[in-house]
Design a protein around this motif. Structure first.
Motif, PDB file in Angstrom:
ATOM      1  N   PRO A  88       1.337  -1.340   0.177  1.00 47.68           N
ATOM      2  CA  PRO A  88      -0.077  -0.042   0.411  1.00 47.68           C
ATOM      3  C   PRO A  88       0.967   1.348  -0.014  1.00 47.68           C
ATOM      4  O   PRO A  88       2.058   1.125   0.715  1.00 47.68           O
ATOM      5  CB  PRO A  88      -1.053   0.044   1.354  1.00 47.68           C
ATOM      6  CG  PRO A  88       0.322  -1.231   1.825  1.00 47.68           C
ATOM      7  CD  PRO A  88       0.392  -2.307   1.256  1.00 47.68           C
ATOM      8  N   ILE A  89       0.164   2.102  -0.309  1.00 50.03           N
ATOM      9  CA  ILE A  89       1.230   3.510  -0.995  1.00 50.03           C
ATOM     10  C   ILE A  89       1.164   4.343   0.776  1.00 50.03           C
ATOM     11  O   ILE A  89       1.714   4.914   0.570  1.00 50.03           O
ATOM     12  CB  ILE A  89       0.574   4.317  -2.113  1.00 50.03           C
ATOM     13  CG1 ILE A  89      -0.659   4.688  -1.539  1.00 50.03           C
ATOM     14  CG2 ILE A  89       0.940   3.642  -3.230  1.00 50.03           C
ATOM     15  CD1 ILE A  89      -1.129   5.828  -2.825  1.00 50.03           C
ATOM     16  N   TYR A  90       0.056   3.826   1.428  1.00 42.91           N
ATOM     17  CA  TYR A  90      -0.108   4.501   2.632  1.00 42.91           C
ATOM     18  C   TYR A  90      -0.682   3.991   3.572  1.00 42.91           C
ATOM     19  O   TYR A  90      -2.337   2.812   3.255  1.00 42.91           O
ATOM     20  CB  TYR A  90      -0.996   5.384   2.468  1.00 42.91           C
ATOM     21  CG  TYR A  90      -0.775   6.364   3.510  1.00 42.91           C
ATOM     22  CD1 TYR A  90       0.613   7.573   4.261  1.00 42.91           C
ATOM     23  CD2 TYR A  90      -2.101   7.056   4.836  1.00 42.91           C
ATOM     24  CE1 TYR A  90       1.083   8.305   5.400  1.00 42.91           C
ATOM     25  CE2 TYR A  90      -1.587   7.571   5.359  1.00 42.91           C
ATOM     26  CZ  TYR A  90      -0.646   8.523   6.418  1.00 42.91           C
ATOM     27  OH  TYR A  90      -0.521   8.848   7.642  1.00 42.91           O
ATOM     28  N   SER A  91      -0.530   4.019   5.290  1.00 43.37           N
ATOM     29  CA  SER A  91      -1.287   3.217   6.386  1.00 43.37           C
ATOM     30  C   SER A  91      -0.808   4.065   7.471  1.00 43.37           C
ATOM     31  O   SER A  91      -0.097   4.704   7.620  1.00 43.37           O
ATOM     32  CB  SER A  91      -0.830   1.990   5.858  1.00 43.37           C
ATOM     33  OG  SER A  91      -1.147   1.652   7.361  1.00 43.37           O
ATOM     34  N   GLY A  92      -2.327   4.461   7.655  1.00 43.87           N
ATOM     35  CA  GLY A  92      -2.780   4.976   8.882  1.00 43.87           C
ATOM     36  C   GLY A  92      -1.576   4.602  10.477  1.00 43.87           C
ATOM     37  O   GLY A  92      -0.551   5.033  11.054  1.00 43.87           O
ATOM     38  N   SER A  93      -2.430   3.462  10.999  1.00 44.15           N
ATOM     39  CA  SER A  93      -1.287   3.112  12.104  1.00 44.15           C
ATOM     40  C   SER A  93       0.405   2.515  12.192  1.00 44.15           C
ATOM     41  O   SER A  93       1.290   2.747  12.355  1.00 44.15           O
ATOM     42  CB  SER A  93      -1.761   1.003  11.801  1.00 44.15           C
ATOM     43  OG  SER A  93      -1.711   0.342  10.711  1.00 44.15           O
ATOM     44  N   ASN A  94       1.118   2.351  10.314  1.00 46.59           N
ATOM     45  CA  ASN A  94       1.882   2.009   9.641  1.00 46.59           C
ATOM     46  C   ASN A  94       2.914   3.189   9.925  1.00 46.59           C
ATOM     47  O   ASN A  94       3.638   2.974  10.790  1.00 46.59           O
ATOM     48  CB  ASN A  94       2.509   1.601   8.701  1.00 46.59           C
ATOM     49  CG  ASN A  94       1.876  -0.648   8.287  1.00 46.59           C
ATOM     50  OD1 ASN A  94       2.779  -1.074   8.986  1.00 46.59           O
ATOM     51  ND2 ASN A  94       0.807  -0.916   7.936  1.00 46.59           N
ATOM     52  N   THR A  95       2.262   4.473  10.195  1.00 48.63           N
ATOM     53  CA  THR A  95       3.083   5.778  10.057  1.00 48.63           C
ATOM     54  C   THR A  95       3.533   5.714  10.981  1.00 48.63           C
ATOM     55  O   THR A  95       4.076   6.872  11.706  1.00 48.63           O
ATOM     56  CB  THR A  95       1.902   7.180   9.604  1.00 48.63           C
ATOM     57  OG1 THR A  95       1.703   5.847   8.131  1.00 48.63           O
ATOM     58  CG2 THR A  95       2.354   8.210   9.295  1.00 48.63           C
ATOM     59  N   ILE A  96       2.214   5.925  12.011  1.00 46.36           N
ATOM     60  CA  ILE A  96       2.714   5.999  13.181  1.00 46.36           C
ATOM     61  C   ILE A  96       2.943   5.109  14.318  1.00 46.36           C
ATOM     62  O   ILE A  96       4.026   5.449  15.427  1.00 46.36           O
ATOM     63  CB  ILE A  96       0.781   5.713  14.691  1.00 46.36           C
ATOM     64  CG1 ILE A  96      -0.294   6.584  13.521  1.00 46.36           C
ATOM     65  CG2 ILE A  96       1.375   5.643  15.818  1.00 46.36           C
ATOM     66  CD1 ILE A  96      -1.736   6.155  14.107  1.00 46.36           C
ATOM     67  N   CYS A  97       3.629   3.819  13.768  1.00 49.47           N
ATOM     68  CA  CYS A  97       4.642   2.968  14.091  1.00 49.47           C
ATOM     69  C   CYS A  97       5.853   3.444  13.513  1.00 49.47           C
ATOM     70  O   CYS A  97       6.783   3.214  14.499  1.00 49.47           O
ATOM     71  CB  CYS A  97       3.968   1.719  13.840  1.00 49.47           C
ATOM     72  SG  CYS A  97       2.524   0.840  14.520  1.00 49.47           S
ATOM     73  N   THR A  98       5.527   3.244  12.465  1.00 52.94           N
ATOM     74  CA  THR A  98       6.868   4.532  11.963  1.00 52.94           C
ATOM     75  C   THR A  98       7.689   5.451  12.178  1.00 52.94           C
ATOM     76  O   THR A  98       8.905   5.160  12.953  1.00 52.94           O
ATOM     77  CB  THR A  98       6.884   4.337   9.962  1.00 52.94           C
ATOM     78  OG1 THR A  98       6.201   3.091   9.890  1.00 52.94           O
ATOM     79  CG2 THR A  98       8.459   5.178   9.806  1.00 52.94           C
ATOM     80  N   ALA A  99       7.159   6.340  12.326  1.00 52.97           N
ATOM     81  CA  ALA A  99       6.510   7.435  13.033  1.00 52.97           C
ATOM     82  C   ALA A  99       7.882   7.258  15.336  1.00 52.97           C
ATOM     83  O   ALA A  99       8.662   7.973  15.710  1.00 52.97           O
ATOM     84  CB  ALA A  99       5.720   8.939  13.303  1.00 52.97           C
ATOM     85  N   THR A 100       6.607   6.576  15.948  1.00 50.09           N
ATOM     86  CA  THR A 100       7.537   6.156  17.162  1.00 50.09           C
ATOM     87  C   THR A 100       8.032   5.426  17.001  1.00 50.09           C
ATOM     88  O   THR A 100       9.285   6.073  18.030  1.00 50.09           O
ATOM     89  CB  THR A 100       6.065   4.975  17.370  1.00 50.09           C
ATOM     90  OG1 THR A 100       5.153   5.938  17.096  1.00 50.09           O
ATOM     91  CG2 THR A 100       6.803   4.663  19.362  1.00 50.09           C
ATOM     92  N   ALA A 101       8.912   4.842  16.548  1.00 48.96           N
ATOM     93  CA  ALA A 101      10.290   3.855  16.143  1.00 48.96           C
ATOM     94  C   ALA A 101      11.289   4.823  15.178  1.00 48.96           C
ATOM     95  O   ALA A 101      12.150   4.630  16.743  1.00 48.96           O
ATOM     96  CB  ALA A 101      10.527   2.727  15.538  1.00 48.96           C
TER      97      ALA A 101
END
Length: 347
Positions: A88-101
């Motif tokens: 997928p070109i975007y995902s909210g939960s993955n973005t939240i997790c990536t920013a946190t990491a």
């Protein structure tokens, strides 16, 4: 040829959805943008996605996010999202997790209070707002993709289910939106397997009957997502809550309600006149976790009412580890993997 490979990873979750953040051990990828690098992995080097989402290292319910250097000078880092359905070109939960990491790993230094920065997803630049208190990442708010309704209350005959009414939204991928009560669900965790079977049948029927085209992206492939909608409760003025469940084809009910699912739901509520700019929607999962979507503005694109939005949630670090892959293990598939790994060494 190298027999054993190692790379670095941080496991995280947001709302129950586990995102495996790959932070090291990967060669620079070809491509002048993060989108082009994603397309290279998708077309020529799918081994990393399959390895971390299949036995013995993972399960399809997880996601993988590969950290890469940003190609846009405005962004701190780039990231590529991998799921059971592909890229997928975007995902909210993955973005939240990536920013946190990135914050927890020190790849972006933490600052107390509200900290803003940009990341580069395959969809483009994403504005991030992190709330940090006493060194802890308390919440991440990320931009949702502009979302709109493509199809409103269409009907389709689904084997074993009969006639099903559905709408279709685009929010980073195309979503079928269905009323859970009309299909006999209260969105309790005990229904998870039945929800997956029901969604599988509906998505298969929709994919067989029609395709969907985005007004600028064109054909983005078969519809991959379905969102079950529970009743909406007005919690306060301009603040709504609804039980929800998001399905990813084939066969996965997400642990969280997902950011893109929440954005799709807001687009439908706006289309039906039940959500105004400034309003918020909290979607609540089968596991009682939630994301809060905020309707930040309304635009017009190619005749579509486009809902601008943000998604707020909290990411948690589960583990920091080195993953060791032995290509002699009969359960391990190294095809499509070795060309992108730097940390290989002889067995």
């Amino acid at each position: 040829m190298a027999k054993e490979i190692a790379f670095q990873m941080m496991d995280t979750h947001a709302g129950g959805d586990v995102s495996r953040i790959v932070t090291g051990g990967i060669d620079p990828l070809p491509g002048k943008t993060v989108r082009a690098q994603m397309e290279y992995l998708r077309d020529d080097a799918d081994g990393l996605r399959r390895l971390l989402l299949e036995e013995p290292y993972g399960i399809p319910e997880m996601s993988v996010d590969l950290i890469v250097p940003a190609t846009d000078p405005q962004a701190e880092w780039g990231y590529i999202i991998m799921e059971v359905m592909g890229y997928p070109i975007y995902s909210g939960s993955n973005t939240i997790c990536t920013a946190t990491a990135l914050l927890e790993a020190g790849l972006i230094p933490k600052r107390e209070g509200v900290q803003r920065f940009k990341l580069e997803a395959p969809a483009g630049l994403v504005q991030i707002e992190a709330r940090i208190k006493n060194g802890v990442v308390e919440a991440i708010t990320c931009e949702g993709l502009p979302s709109y309704i493509h199809t409103h209350r269409a009907k389709i005959n689904v084997p074993t289910l009969g006639e099903v009414t559905y709408s279709v939204a685009y929010s980073g991928g195309f979503y079928a939106l269905v009323d859970a009560r009309e299909l006999g669900f209260s969105l309790d965790k005990s229904e998870e397997k039945r929800l997956a079977r029901c969604a599988y049948s509906i998505v298969e029927a929709i994919q067989a009957s029609r395709g969907f085209s985005h007004y600028t992206l064109g054909d983005v492939g078969p519809l991959p997502f379905l969102h079950f909608m529970g009743p909406e409760e007005k919690v306060a003025e301009g603040f709504y809550r609804s039980r929800s469940a998001t399905y990813v084809h084939p066969g996965v009910i997400c642990r969280s309600t997902t950011g893109t699912g929440t954005s799709a739901r807001m687009a439908l509520m706006q289309y039906e006149g039940r959500l105004n700019p400034g309003d918020r929607l909290e979607t609540v999962s089968l596991r009682e976790t939630g994301f809060i979507g905020t309707f930040t503005g309304l635009g017009k694109e190619e005749g579509h009412a486009v809902v601008e939005n943000t998604i707020t949630g909290k990411g948690y670090v589960l583990a920091r580890s080195d993953i060791v892959i032995n290509c002699n293990d009969p359960m391990t598939r190294c095809e499509g993997l070795l060309p992108i790994l730097t940390s290989s060494h002889p067995e």
